[in-house]
Motif scaffolding. Structure first.
Motif, PDB file in Angstrom:
ATOM      1  N   ARG A 103      69.327  27.622   7.212  1.00  0.00           N
ATOM      2  CA  ARG A 103      68.776  28.619   6.271  1.00  0.00           C
ATOM      3  C   ARG A 103      68.645  28.038   4.872  1.00  0.00           C
ATOM      4  N   ARG A 105      67.973  24.810   4.249  1.00  0.00           N
ATOM      5  CA  ARG A 105      67.043  23.676   4.237  1.00  0.00           C
ATOM      6  C   ARG A 105      65.607  24.053   4.600  1.00  0.00           C
ATOM      7  N   LEU A 106      65.425  25.083   5.407  1.00  0.00           N
ATOM      8  CA  LEU A 106      64.101  25.404   5.938  1.00  0.00           C
ATOM      9  C   LEU A 106      63.642  26.785   5.478  1.00  0.00           C
ATOM     10  N   GLN A 107      62.338  26.969   5.504  1.00  0.00           N
ATOM     11  CA  GLN A 107      61.757  28.238   5.083  1.00  0.00           C
ATOM     12  C   GLN A 107      61.689  29.214   6.252  1.00  0.00           C
ATOM     13  N   PRO A 108      62.059  30.481   6.042  1.00  0.00           N
ATOM     14  CA  PRO A 108      61.917  31.499   7.089  1.00  0.00           C
ATOM     15  C   PRO A 108      60.474  31.562   7.590  1.00  0.00           C
ATOM     16  N   GLY A 109      60.329  31.918   8.855  1.00  0.00           N
ATOM     17  CA  GLY A 109      59.015  31.966   9.474  1.00  0.00           C
ATOM     18  C   GLY A 109      58.757  30.769  10.365  1.00  0.00           C
ATOM     19  N   LEU A 110      59.533  29.703  10.174  1.00  0.00           N
ATOM     20  CA  LEU A 110      59.377  28.496  10.979  1.00  0.00           C
ATOM     21  C   LEU A 110      59.904  28.740  12.393  1.00  0.00           C
ATOM     22  N   PHE A 133      63.534  33.497  11.057  1.00  0.00           N
ATOM     23  CA  PHE A 133      63.081  32.364  11.848  1.00  0.00           C
ATOM     24  C   PHE A 133      62.738  32.816  13.270  1.00  0.00           C
TER      25      PHE A 133
END
Length: 231
Positions: A103, A105-110, A133
């Protein structure tokens, strides 16, 4: 001290070596064996991989090595790297820290592909989905229950040779209790201390009346420290 180790065979042998280095003897009694499920990987696009056990390593051979991988801890990260993945980031050894890492490191929706076992816990998928996600789960392997405890382990339990036991998963702890009951040695589980990776792992043993002690963090190093005599 003779220590009961009920992990799958490959893991149990590695733990036996660590116990020997500490001056203990392992009594190996694997209650599961790791086998591939044969299920195909999801035919869908994903931006990153989640790996929560080194047992998933062989399944990774069929996946895109250019994708970033998030692993639960160091040993799993090493197993992933051995399969040719370079972009590997590891958490602190548990699903909660793994979810937090992803959460952050990465953008939600991936979309994320979690390579996991047939029997697995809700985390980290549940909290990642709640954060926005998409989590695809590939049940690539299974920790299949064995039919009975080894005769050598039954004899060691029955004759009081076991001084402690190590437990790494809730499922294996459940199986130890059930298989001991079927072998007629369930009462002998209450004769020694059961060292557990987490409170969740300890639950079925506590319910069976066995004395348990939980590691300070979810790592084998912390678990083995419980074998050290008090200062």
């Amino acid at each position: 001290m003779r220590v009961l180790v009920t992990r799958s065979a490959q893991d149990a042998r590695r733990t036996a070596e660590r116990l020997a280095a500490l001056g203990h003897r392992a009594c190996l009694a694997p209650v599961t064996r790791i086998v591939p499920t044969g299920d195909p990987a999801p035919d869908a696009r994903y931006g990153a991989l989640i790996v929560t056990s080194a047992h998933a390593a062989e399944a990774l051979a069929a996946l895109d090595r250019g994708k970033p991988v998030f692993t639960v801890g160091e040993r799993t990260a090493e197993a992933v790297r051995s399969q040719g993945f370079a972009d590997v980031t590891m958490a602190e050894g548990d699903a909660v820290s793994l979810s937090r890492l992803i959460r952050g490191r990465l953008q939600p929706g991936l979309a994320l592909l979690h390579v996991t076992a047939r029997h697995h816990k809700e985390e980290p998928a549940a909290s990642l989905r709640a954060a926005g996600f998409t989590v695809l789960q590939w049940q690539a392997y299974e920790a299949k229950a064995v039919e009975h405890l080894p005769e050598a382990a039954i004899a060691a339990l029955r004759t009081g040779q076991i001084g402690a036991a190590l437990h790494y998963s809730r499922r294996s702890a459940d199986l130890v209790v059930r298989l001991a009951e079927e072998a007629g040695v369930a009462s002998h589980l209450r004769a020694f201390l059961h060292l557990c990776l987490s409170a969740d792992v300890a639950a079925p043993l506590t319910a069976a009346g066995a004395a348990t002690l939980v590691a300070g963090d979810p790592s084998e190093d912390a678990l083995l420290r419980l074998l050290e005599p008090p200062p």
